[in-house]
Every structure is written in C-alpha cells, then in structure tokens.
Design an enzyme around this catalytic site. Sequence first.
Site, PDB file in Angstrom:
ATOM      1  N   LYS A  13     -11.529   0.959  -2.414  1.00 29.80           N
ATOM      2  CA  LYS A  13     -10.275   1.609  -3.509  1.00 29.80           C
ATOM      3  C   LYS A  13     -11.166   1.367  -4.752  1.00 29.80           C
ATOM      4  O   LYS A  13     -12.084   2.118  -5.197  1.00 29.80           O
ATOM      5  CB  LYS A  13      -9.190   0.726  -3.278  1.00 29.80           C
ATOM      6  CG  LYS A  13      -8.856   0.736  -1.755  1.00 29.80           C
ATOM      7  CD  LYS A  13      -7.600   0.589  -1.386  1.00 29.80           C
ATOM      8  CE  LYS A  13      -7.500   0.381   0.246  1.00 29.80           C
ATOM      9  NZ  LYS A  13      -7.348   1.441   0.854  1.00 29.80           N
TER      10      LYS A  13
ATOM     11  N   HIS B 179      -5.260  -3.435  -2.812  1.00 29.50           N
ATOM     12  CA  HIS B 179      -4.871  -2.363  -3.993  1.00 29.50           C
ATOM     13  C   HIS B 179      -4.323  -3.238  -5.370  1.00 29.50           C
ATOM     14  O   HIS B 179      -3.949  -2.700  -6.242  1.00 29.50           O
ATOM     15  CB  HIS B 179      -3.325  -1.700  -3.516  1.00 29.50           C
ATOM     16  CG  HIS B 179      -3.587  -0.863  -2.377  1.00 29.50           C
ATOM     17  ND1 HIS B 179      -4.052   0.305  -2.370  1.00 29.50           N
ATOM     18  CD2 HIS B 179      -3.642  -1.264  -1.197  1.00 29.50           C
ATOM     19  CE1 HIS B 179      -4.263   0.915  -1.078  1.00 29.50           C
ATOM     20  NE2 HIS B 179      -3.911   0.118  -0.092  1.00 29.50           N
TER      21      HIS B 179
ATOM     22  N   SER C 291       0.740  -1.211  -0.115  1.00 29.26           N
ATOM     23  CA  SER C 291       0.018   0.261   0.041  1.00 29.26           C
ATOM     24  C   SER C 291       0.874   1.447  -0.017  1.00 29.26           C
ATOM     25  O   SER C 291       0.217   2.152  -0.434  1.00 29.26           O
ATOM     26  CB  SER C 291      -0.752  -0.028   1.207  1.00 29.26           C
ATOM     27  OG  SER C 291      -0.131  -0.346   2.363  1.00 29.26           O
TER      28      SER C 291
END
Length: 403
Positions: A243, A212, A184
């Site tokens: 995200k 991610h 991250s």
Amino acid sequence: MRNILQQKISQFRDADLIRAQNVYPYFRVIESGQETEVVLNGRRVLMFGSNSYLGLTNHPRIAAAASRAIEKYGSGCAGSRFLNGTLDLHVELERRLAAYTGKEDAVLFSTGFQANLGALSALAGRADALLLDEYDHASIIDGSRLSFSRVFKYGHNDMHDLEHRLRNLPADAFKLIVTDGVFSMEGDIANLPAIIELADRYNAAVMVDDAHGLGVIGVNGAGTASHFGLTKETDLIMGTFSKSLASLGGFIAGDSGVIDYLKHKARSLIFSASMTPASTASVIAALDIIQEEPHRIQKLWDNTHHMLLLLKEQGFHTGDTQSPIIPVRIGDNHKTFLFTKILQEKGVFVNPVVSPAVPSESSLIRLSLMATHSFAQIEEAVDKMKETALELDLSLELKKESA
Ligand code: PMP
C-alpha cells in the site's frame, strides 16, 4: 480436464452471472503504472481504487533503488529467509521497520497475507483463544483457521462484546486480540485505547494489522499504535508493503523475543522464498522518502478532506471513515456493479464491494485517495459520480440516507 474436476467447478456460477449482466468488474487489465491516471483499454482513466496512498509506486528514487538491487543481487533469492535467502538488505529493512514502528525488532514476510498467516498460526494453538473484530481482513481469518485455536469474533469495534468474550475465558489461557488498525473497507480506526485497556484487565496480548494505517496515520505515518500513543502497549504490529510502501511484502514488529520466536515458528516464513531484492530495496527507498518528505502525508489528508466534503455536499453517504479509504454506500449489489461500470465509461476507476464481502443492502463503492491526486482530479471524479448517481436514480436515496 477430468470429469470430476469439471463437476466440481460447474457448481460455481457467480462470475458468469455477473458477466451475463455485462457488469463484471474484476481483473480489469491496466496497461500503465499505478498512478492517479491509468491506462485501461487504451484510454486514460482517473484512478480512485488504488492502495498506493502516498503515490510512490512510480517514484524515480524507488525505481533506481530497485534497479540497483537487481544489478547487485539479481532477480530473486532462490530460498527462504531461514536457509539461503537472507540478504543484508532484508536485515537492513527489518532494522528500519523496527525503528519506524517504535518496536525492538521486526521480521519480513513475502506478503502481508503471509505475515498474518504465519504469525497467528505460530502464536496460537488448540488450547488458545483468538479474539477478532468481525471486520478483520481475510488474512487474519485464514491465519486464525490455520492456528486451530478457538476463534471468537466480536462485533465491529464493539468493546462491550469484546469484554463479554474475554470475561468468559480463563484468566491464564493464552488470548490474543487481533484487529485491523484502519479497517480496509470502512476506513474507520480501531478503538485501540479501549482494546489495550481490556487486554490489560483480562490478561490478553494485542496485535494490530496496520496495512492501511502505515504511511497514513501516526507520527510520520508510523501507524495506528503511534496515532494513539500506544506503541509500547501494542504487542505486535503487522504491516504490508503493498500500500503506502510502494512494493510487495509484509512484516511483523514487536519485542525481540517474540520476533525470534516467529522466525523459528512461522511456517509461511520458513517454507516460502524471501522477498526479492528489488521489492526489499524499494521499501527502504520508500521509507527514506516518507521520512524526508512529510508533506506527502499532509497532502494525502488534504485530498481526503476535500473529497469527503464534496461527496457529503452531493448527498453521498460515506459512513464513518477516518482515513483516505472512503466507502460510498450504494445499497444494492447490481446497482453497485452498474455504478462501477458507468463511472469507468465516464473515465473514473473505482472498486465495488458487494455481498458476500458485505450484505447486499450495505454494498458500496470503495474510493481511496492518493497523495498525488490533484484537487481538479478529485472534483472531476465527484462530478462524474454525481452524474452516475442521477442516471441510476440513486441520488435522492442517498440524500435521504445522509439527512
Ligand atoms: N491486511 C489487510 C488489512 C489488508 O488490507 C491486506 C491487503 N489487502 C493484507 C493484510 C494483505 O497484505 P498483502 O497485500 O501484502 O498480502
């Protein structure tokens, strides 16, 4: 407030110290949606600090799906999945996520943080061992603490260190290796092929936190395991909706047996209210868009390559990133705060990463790209970063480092 509480908090000075220097960068108030430009203090600034990689948080189809869900189911579920809080929407999303990640089944949690807390504390106990990459996310660290198991941190992506630690554990002890898929802060990718090989050799299980990686790498954004063609070999895939998937919540995907186990053992699932109807419907709509419009992921990568190239041309040191997360090394806490502040005054929002998250000499600006950025926005941001570096007398330092 009672004296005893006053005494307790009076030991905490860190935030005041940064405020006194007039560079405090946290809790900045945004007055608009999470787009490539946001409104901050009534001014439009370019956003290069958002995790909305695919730029979907303001997509009209997602907003419409969320509104429809509120109309049909209301604003909340008023209970946990375990009891009264399971909707047909939750079950549909679990099915979709299992198919997307290539696993048999999946279970939703109300945040990604809770997914890691719940899974690790349910799977590992006092007699067991968790092996964590030293750069793993805070929610993995906290989950490992909640598990009361023995925790071994190996050097970042250091497979010799991981092997050394595995070798010293009994062959029949339960061992779980947990790694971020895409890290991250640094933006690099876990060496999953080597991890899987070691897991096979030393009888360990493997869990990848793909917060991610999802929507970013792998076939149609299916994540890190898919990227390496190791979906079957990866026992558990964790993901978040905060995200690329444009919402809030998280999940674990795996074989149906282990998902059923988690449904009955993960305390952050059983004792916490389920995802709201609007959040759940938003993720389903986001998955539809990702599947129907693969060019978004391509544009995210085009943007990433464009920005990386420009930053490198200007002499910025961008580490080993392999993703739309670009760490720009500044190398000093105070300069990192100043850089963030000056850049914001010039109209660009970025996030500082300073000690204790990283040592002060490794402090950095964390940039993240969105599929919806234009090349013109990226060029403007890099120009302003260059101006800022010159003002702070950073550019030569940076050039020397990258040479
Ligand atoms: N894992 C990683 C690697 C993350 O970056 C994050 C979010 N910052 C989480 C887990 C937690 O996800 P959520 O925001 O859904 O709680």
